[in-house]
Design a protein around this motif. Structure first.
Motif, PDB file in Angstrom:
ATOM      1  N   ARG A 160      25.205   0.939 -11.321  1.00 37.51           N
ATOM      2  CA  ARG A 160      23.846   0.285 -10.809  1.00 37.51           C
ATOM      3  C   ARG A 160      23.043   1.228 -10.581  1.00 37.51           C
ATOM      4  O   ARG A 160      23.349   2.260 -10.000  1.00 37.51           O
ATOM      5  CB  ARG A 160      24.173  -0.648  -9.563  1.00 37.51           C
ATOM      6  CG  ARG A 160      24.996  -1.652  -9.953  1.00 37.51           C
ATOM      7  CD  ARG A 160      25.445  -2.903  -9.006  1.00 37.51           C
ATOM      8  NE  ARG A 160      26.595  -3.679  -9.468  1.00 37.51           N
ATOM      9  CZ  ARG A 160      25.912  -4.718  -9.811  1.00 37.51           C
ATOM     10  NH1 ARG A 160      24.625  -5.109  -9.892  1.00 37.51           N
ATOM     11  NH2 ARG A 160      26.897  -5.968 -10.387  1.00 37.51           N
ATOM     12  N   ASN A 190      17.433  -0.123  -7.520  1.00 38.00           N
ATOM     13  CA  ASN A 190      17.312  -1.436  -7.628  1.00 38.00           C
ATOM     14  C   ASN A 190      18.594  -1.768  -8.215  1.00 38.00           C
ATOM     15  O   ASN A 190      19.059  -1.563  -9.319  1.00 38.00           O
ATOM     16  CB  ASN A 190      16.259  -2.009  -8.473  1.00 38.00           C
ATOM     17  CG  ASN A 190      16.241  -3.430  -8.493  1.00 38.00           C
ATOM     18  OD1 ASN A 190      17.341  -4.091  -8.303  1.00 38.00           O
ATOM     19  ND2 ASN A 190      15.111  -3.970  -9.004  1.00 38.00           N
ATOM     20  N   GLU A 192      20.200  -4.445  -9.152  1.00 37.58           N
ATOM     21  CA  GLU A 192      20.264  -5.288 -10.242  1.00 37.58           C
ATOM     22  C   GLU A 192      19.835  -4.846 -11.502  1.00 37.58           C
ATOM     23  O   GLU A 192      19.945  -5.311 -12.552  1.00 37.58           O
ATOM     24  CB  GLU A 192      19.044  -6.515 -10.011  1.00 37.58           C
ATOM     25  CG  GLU A 192      19.136  -7.029  -8.644  1.00 37.58           C
ATOM     26  CD  GLU A 192      20.184  -7.968  -8.581  1.00 37.58           C
ATOM     27  OE1 GLU A 192      20.407  -8.897  -9.377  1.00 37.58           O
ATOM     28  OE2 GLU A 192      21.360  -7.652  -7.656  1.00 37.58           O
ATOM     29  N   CYS A 193      19.509  -3.416 -11.494  1.00 35.02           N
ATOM     30  CA  CYS A 193      19.054  -2.827 -12.826  1.00 35.02           C
ATOM     31  C   CYS A 193      20.048  -1.813 -13.125  1.00 35.02           C
ATOM     32  O   CYS A 193      20.819  -1.313 -12.543  1.00 35.02           O
ATOM     33  CB  CYS A 193      17.690  -2.185 -12.855  1.00 35.02           C
ATOM     34  SG  CYS A 193      16.433  -3.357 -12.283  1.00 35.02           S
ATOM     35  N   THR A 194      20.226  -1.394 -14.367  1.00 36.59           N
ATOM     36  CA  THR A 194      20.869  -0.512 -14.980  1.00 36.59           C
ATOM     37  C   THR A 194      20.353   0.887 -14.766  1.00 36.59           C
ATOM     38  O   THR A 194      19.116   1.017 -14.601  1.00 36.59           O
ATOM     39  CB  THR A 194      21.158  -0.563 -16.381  1.00 36.59           C
ATOM     40  OG1 THR A 194      19.999   0.088 -17.263  1.00 36.59           O
ATOM     41  CG2 THR A 194      21.162  -1.981 -16.987  1.00 36.59           C
ATOM     42  N   ARG A 254      17.147  -4.939 -16.244  1.00 35.52           N
ATOM     43  CA  ARG A 254      18.054  -5.493 -15.578  1.00 35.52           C
ATOM     44  C   ARG A 254      19.288  -5.755 -16.478  1.00 35.52           C
ATOM     45  O   ARG A 254      19.502  -5.647 -17.475  1.00 35.52           O
ATOM     46  CB  ARG A 254      17.635  -7.014 -15.277  1.00 35.52           C
ATOM     47  CG  ARG A 254      16.388  -7.060 -14.759  1.00 35.52           C
ATOM     48  CD  ARG A 254      15.880  -8.326 -14.108  1.00 35.52           C
ATOM     49  NE  ARG A 254      16.582  -8.909 -13.124  1.00 35.52           N
ATOM     50  CZ  ARG A 254      16.219  -8.487 -11.785  1.00 35.52           C
ATOM     51  NH1 ARG A 254      15.288  -7.864 -11.580  1.00 35.52           N
ATOM     52  NH2 ARG A 254      16.819  -9.028 -10.772  1.00 35.52           N
ATOM     53  N   GLU A 286      20.537  -7.557 -19.705  1.00 33.99           N
ATOM     54  CA  GLU A 286      19.158  -8.055 -20.180  1.00 33.99           C
ATOM     55  C   GLU A 286      19.370  -7.622 -21.639  1.00 33.99           C
ATOM     56  O   GLU A 286      18.962  -8.918 -22.552  1.00 33.99           O
ATOM     57  CB  GLU A 286      18.181  -7.175 -19.592  1.00 33.99           C
ATOM     58  CG  GLU A 286      16.692  -7.992 -20.043  1.00 33.99           C
ATOM     59  CD  GLU A 286      15.596  -7.105 -19.602  1.00 33.99           C
ATOM     60  OE1 GLU A 286      15.842  -6.574 -18.269  1.00 33.99           O
ATOM     61  OE2 GLU A 286      14.543  -6.732 -20.132  1.00 33.99           O
TER      62      GLU A 286
END
Lengths: 485, 480, 95
Positions: free
Chosen positions: A141, A145, A147-149, A409, A412
């Motif tokens: 991660r 953030n 939630e993002c790669t 994300r 995504e």
């Protein structure tokens, strides 16, 4: 400032003055890993015992007065580097239990300097991916953030720097795999000229494109680490026998009169507005510093991704044939015949992205398609290379975005490989041309994600891009920002 | 209908280097399985090949000796296929740009000289070995030994110029002789150092369109090559005569039955997907390098054969026997160097006594206990008249088994030739006195009995009497 | 269609990858899209262009013919999924 937050050069000063020991610094880093790893998952293997042992040895060296910039510094390596006696997975199930029988040359060189290995970092499986999502050991991660790669394939290398889980790391870059995650995680990442750093002991993805490089907190660390790993290696036929300059001598904050090329093909309408804003501000900064701008053209840019996905997958399809279940790696327990042993072991051991690329590469080389795909791509590669050589007749460096967007994300793009491939559009041409590029923190998106800029140099022009990067870094504060984790 | 066979040969020559083609592991034959391996030849992740310069030099030698052009630039390519003895899943070889191109060899069959074209010579690595029996704990499985993996090979590919099994054998023998002469191969066919794949097809006599060919793999002796090709020609003709069709396939020769059989199933799909190996860089060979190698080339059998006739004055037969084996020729030349005035005698001894003893004991010239120096010392004793040719053979046998100096043997055994005319006369007188009947026969014109007297005199002297003197004095006395 | 299911299955056999029915389906679609994309290269005239294998010009990397130590049987076999005596063990090979 806490020990795990120091850069190489800061920690080196403290070690040299005996203000801290390598064991203390290493323990601080290991504690930090333990603290944030459940959120970040930057590591595949943490080598606590080995780290403490080599930190003790480093302290002995330091006590004996044998210290250089890397002695006692806690580093981590992408799990693509072979490390003797330590599991080396390349992010793949097929190498889940593979213990390396020898050291990669880059790691051997760091070891000689007395660097301390704290662990092996997560990555896309066999470095195939731009998000770390194809790892068999879970996604890493983005510390900015979660939630993002973190980007990829050296996502673990960049995330570990951003989350302060290692003082410096090494990654590899085949189509942007150092620069893109460095950009997404707010680190400095440099892809050296092909042949500058030995590939021996680095698990091959695409042999004519792969190159080892540093991922660090700042440009100074980048220069230090590059200097330590660069140089001719008789074990790698493609390593170049040129003297290694002292890259720290390039750390001069002066770009007056430096000619900066802005390729029109990289400043396109579809560019993410945040990335565009960051680039505009970077241009303004360089302008203030006295750099001169030249609009240039790299006319074959639009063909780079297609070229790359043929050349890289073709080489990969052959490079990955050795994972056949005979000498090492996973062997299917369901196989009854030889053919089944091959086909089932590989089917069970490789993830979908790796399979897809092996399939594509096998197809591109297969009878009847070789000329249309592989050979064609090698010819277009010539054109792309010539684009750069022509451009460098008029400019010293080329300034471009690293990626068209900030970090995306998790999840995504996993179902649309082509979209994922296109996210490497600004980094891939550098690998095809075999030259060097660096990603330097240059701002943030409105959502608070770091965005880097890319400086591309002539073949073996690492000194020039380090200098331009250093000047930018000294004029800005971006590299001092910290992910809140 | 009458048929004509069309044959092309692919010969794999294992090079006599100390180390493998792409790593520093030893190439010694017969080591413990997998003991001569490293990350490179095991195909470990991350390992990279680096070319052994000696292999290139040997390839240039082979190219020059077979009248090939040496490519100024050549490239290694990967041949991709899966097999348990192929560690990387590909073999590093050369494909589009091999190191040697367009050569030829002249062979002689039944007195006719024929030129066989050589398409190309390229360098490549060998695979490992599969063992199917006698491994403890292996059960019904196969076992892989990678000691041989990455051993340097040359593949020498002929044009389809060969028209019979005899021509094929003549070509192979010539090629074998050359690579051994060049010192680049030990020529050991049993250990697989020189192995051959035969591409065979047949077509109606007079046709210029080749038939479908089969490839018979790994035929490991000259005799088997002849058998395999003859079998394959016959099989294909029978097949066509019966209305069948030859299929393009790989076949295996069984030396026990003399039959070739199809190898279906080894590779389910053939598509080697050759492409330039990105781990290796182009090989650029300068003219200077080629010329350096040319200067270092040993004299080749053909040149030697001519020189033995033109300069040493030997017959074609003698020249052929003496040049057939590089080491035999070297032995002969060492002897000639010591006795340049006695070329013919030396040749007779080397082809006679030396060859006879070697043959009797199944040895090669390398194991000959009589060195050129010792043989020369023996010839010197003959030349000086110290011993006769007959005695020399006795001394030679003694030298062979003891390794002693010939002079020492002559001394020890009292074999010095008697050239004292008084002594010889005394013996002759005794012999004549004891054989008065034969003396009368001689004197009445039956001169045939002269041989009888020579034999008697030599026997009485225990072979030591100087035969020339015996002849002379005996004749005088018999004629009275 | 740039590639058919049958071709995907053939390529999988060459690559020694056992694919599920689902994977064949998915890969056919994805490879088709990628091949359609890379088709743009055909819009470029490349007659007479020398193909590039290495972007940095290189030639002649050699080692001398000197024996270096091997890694030893145990190191060679340490990662073997299956071994017998000093060999790697594999399912029976039929020639």
């Amino acid at each position: 400032m806490e020990l795990h937050e120091l850069t190489i050069h800061e920690l080196h000063q403290k070690l040299k003055k005996r203000e801290v020991s390598s064991v203390e610094a290493t323990k601080a880093v290991l504690a930090r890993i333990e603290q944030v790893e459940p959120h970040v998952n930057a590591f595949i293997t943490v080598t606590t015992d080995e780290a403490l042992k080599s930190a003790e040895e480093a302290d002995k060296r330091i006590a004996a007065g044998e210290i250089d910039t890397l002695t006692g510094i806690p580093v981590a390596l992408k799990d693509i580097f072979l490390t003797r006696g330590i599991r080396t997975t390349c992010g793949s199930r097929i190498l889940e239990n593979f213990v390396a029988p020898y050291d990669a040359t880059s790691w051997a060189r760091l070891k000689e300097h007395g660097a301390v290995l704290v662990g092996k970092l997560n990555q896309d499986e066999f470095a195939m991916g731009s998000s770390c999502e194809s790892s068999a050991f879970g996604v890493t991660r983005n510390p900015w953030n979660l939630e993002c790669t973190p980007g990829g394939s050296s996502g673990g290398s960049a995330a570990a720097i951003a989350a302060r889980q290692a003082t410096a790391t090494l990654g590899t870059d085949t189509g942007g795999s150092i620069r893109q995650p460095a950009s997404h995680c707010g680190c400095v990442g440099l892809k050296p000229t092909y042949g500058r750093v030995s590939r021996y002991g680095v698990i091959a993805y695409a042999s004519s494109l792969d190159q080892v490089g540093p991922v660090t907190r700042d440009v100074t660390d980048c220069a230090v680490l590059l200097g330590a790993v660069a140089g001719y290696d008789p074990l790698d036929s493609t390593s170049v026998n040129l003297p290694v300059p002292d890259y720290t001598k390039s750390l001069v904050s002066d770009v007056k009169g430096v000619k900066v090329g802005l390729p029109k093909e990289y400043y396109i309408a579809g560019l993410d507005p945040d990335v565009k804003a960051v680039m505009e501000s970077a241009i303004a900064t360089y302008s203030k510093l006295g750099a001169e701008f030249v609009e240039i053209s790299l006319p074959h840019t639009d063909y780079a991704v297609a070229t790359y996905y043929l050349v890289a997958t073709a080489e990969a399809s052959s490079n990955l044939a050795r994972y056949d279940g005979v000498r090492f790696g996973h062997r299917s327990s369901a196989a009854k015949s030889l053919i089944e042993m091959f086909a089932k072991s590989r089917a069970e051991g490789f993830g979908p992205e790796v399979k897809r690329r092996i399939m594509l590469g096998t197809y591109a080389l297969s009878s009847g398609y070789y000329d249309a795909y592989y050979l064609k791509a090698q010819k277009v590669r010539t054109l792309i290379m010539q684009d750069f050589l022509t451009a460098f007749e008029n400019v010293d460096v080329i300034l471009t975005p690293v990626a068209p967007t900030p970090a995306f994300r998790i999840g995504e793009k996993v179902n649309d490989p082509l979209q994922m491939y296109l996210s490497d559009i600004f980094t891939i041409p550098v690998n095809l041309a075999g030259t060097c590029g660096i990603s330097v923190p240059a701002g943030f998106s409105t959502g608070g994600l770091p965005i880097g800029l890319q400086l591309i140099g002539r073949p073996f022009g690492e000194e020039t891009i380090l200098r331009a990067a250093y000047a930018f870094e000294q004029a800005t504060e971006w590299h001092r920002q910290k992910a809140k984790i | 209908m009458k048929y004509q066979a069309v044959i092309g040969l692919e010969v794999h020559v294992q090079l006599l280097t100390n180390t493998k083609i792409f790593c520093g592991c030893s190439t010694k034959f017969g080591a413990t399985p997998n003991s001569q391996t490293c990350p490179v030849c095991l195909g470990m992740p991350g390992a990279l090949p680096v070319l052994n310069k000696k292999v290139v030099e040997y390839a240039i030698r082979a190219g020059l000796a077979t009248n090939c052009g040496i490519a100024p630039k050549s490239v290694f390519a990967r041949k991709n296929y899966f097999y348990p003895d192929l560690p990387k899943g590909y073999q590093i070889s050369q494909y589009e740009l091999p190191i040697c191109l367009s050569g030829h060899l002249d062979i002689e069959v039944d007195g006719d000289v024929k030129r066989i074209g050589i398409t190309r010579i390229h360098m490549e690595e060998d695979a490992g070995k599969l063992v199917h029996a006698d491994v403890p704990g292996a059960g019904d499985a196969s076992c892989v030994d990678l000691n041989r993996a990455c051993t340097p090979l040359l593949e020498i590919v002929s044009e389809p110029d060969i028209r019979s099994a005899d021509e094929a054998v003549a070509y192979l023998k010539k090629l074998h002789q050359i690579v051994v002469y060049l010192g680049i191969c030990d020529g050991n066919m049993e250990e697989g150092s020189f192995r051959c794949d035969a591409n065979v097809s047949v077509m109606p006599v007079g046709s210029d369109t080749f038939g479908t060919r089969t490839e018979t793999k790994n035929v490991n002796s000259f005799r088997f090559v002849k058998q395999a090709i003859e079998y394959e020609i016959e099989r294909q003709i029978d097949l066509i005569e019966e209305g069948g069709k030859v299929i393009q396939e790989t076949r295996l020769f069984d030396p026990n039955t003399g039959v070739t059989r199809s190898m279906r199933g080894k590779e389910e799909a053939h598509d080697y997907r050759y492409f330039p190996d990105p781990d290796l860089v182009p090989l650029v060979i300068s003219n200077d390098w080629v010329e350096d190698v040319r200067l270092s080339l040993p004299e080749l059998p053909e040149a030697k054969f001519r020189r033995y006739q033109d300069e040493l004055g030997l017959t074609a037969y003698d020249a052929e026997v003496l040049t057939a084996d590089r080491l035999l020729a070297r032995y002969f030349e060492s002897c000639v160097a010591l006795a340049p005035q006695q070329v013919k005698t030396v040749a007779n001894w080397v082809m006679g006594e030396v060859a006879r003893k070697l043959n009797d004991e199944g040895k090669g010239i390398a194991d000959c206990p009589v060195t050129p120096q010792l043989l020369n010392a023996l010839l010197k004793l003959m030349e000086a008249g110290t011993i006769s040719g007959k005695i020399a053979k006795t001394v030679f046998d003694e030298m062979w088994s003891t390794g002693k100096e010939p002079a020492a043997i002559v001394e020890e055994k009292g074999l010095v030739q008697v050239s004292d005319t008084g002594e010889i006369e005394r013996i002759i007188d005794e012999v004549m006195a004891a054989n008065q009947g034969q003396v009368n026969e001689f004197r009445s014109g039956k001169e045939k009995v002269f041989g009888f007297f020579v034999g008697q005199v030599m026997r009485a002297s225990k072979g030591k009497a100087n035969p020339a003197l015996v002849n002379e004095i005996l004749l005088k006395k018999l004629r009275g | 269609m740039k590639i058919t299911k049958a071709e995907v299955e053939h390529v999988a056999r060459l690559a020694r990858l056992e694919l599920t029915e689902q994977e064949v389906e998915t890969f056919t679609g994805q490879m088709d899209a990628i091949l359609a994309y890379v088709d743009k290269l055909n819009g470029l005239e490349t007659a007479g262009i020398i193909p590039t294998a290495h972007a940095v010009p290189m030639e002649n990397a050699f080692r001398q013919d000197e024996v270096a130590p091997s890694i030893g049987i145990d190191n060679a076999l340490a990662n073997a999924p299956d071994r017998a005596d000093n060999f790697f063990r594999v399912p029976k090979v039929i020639e």
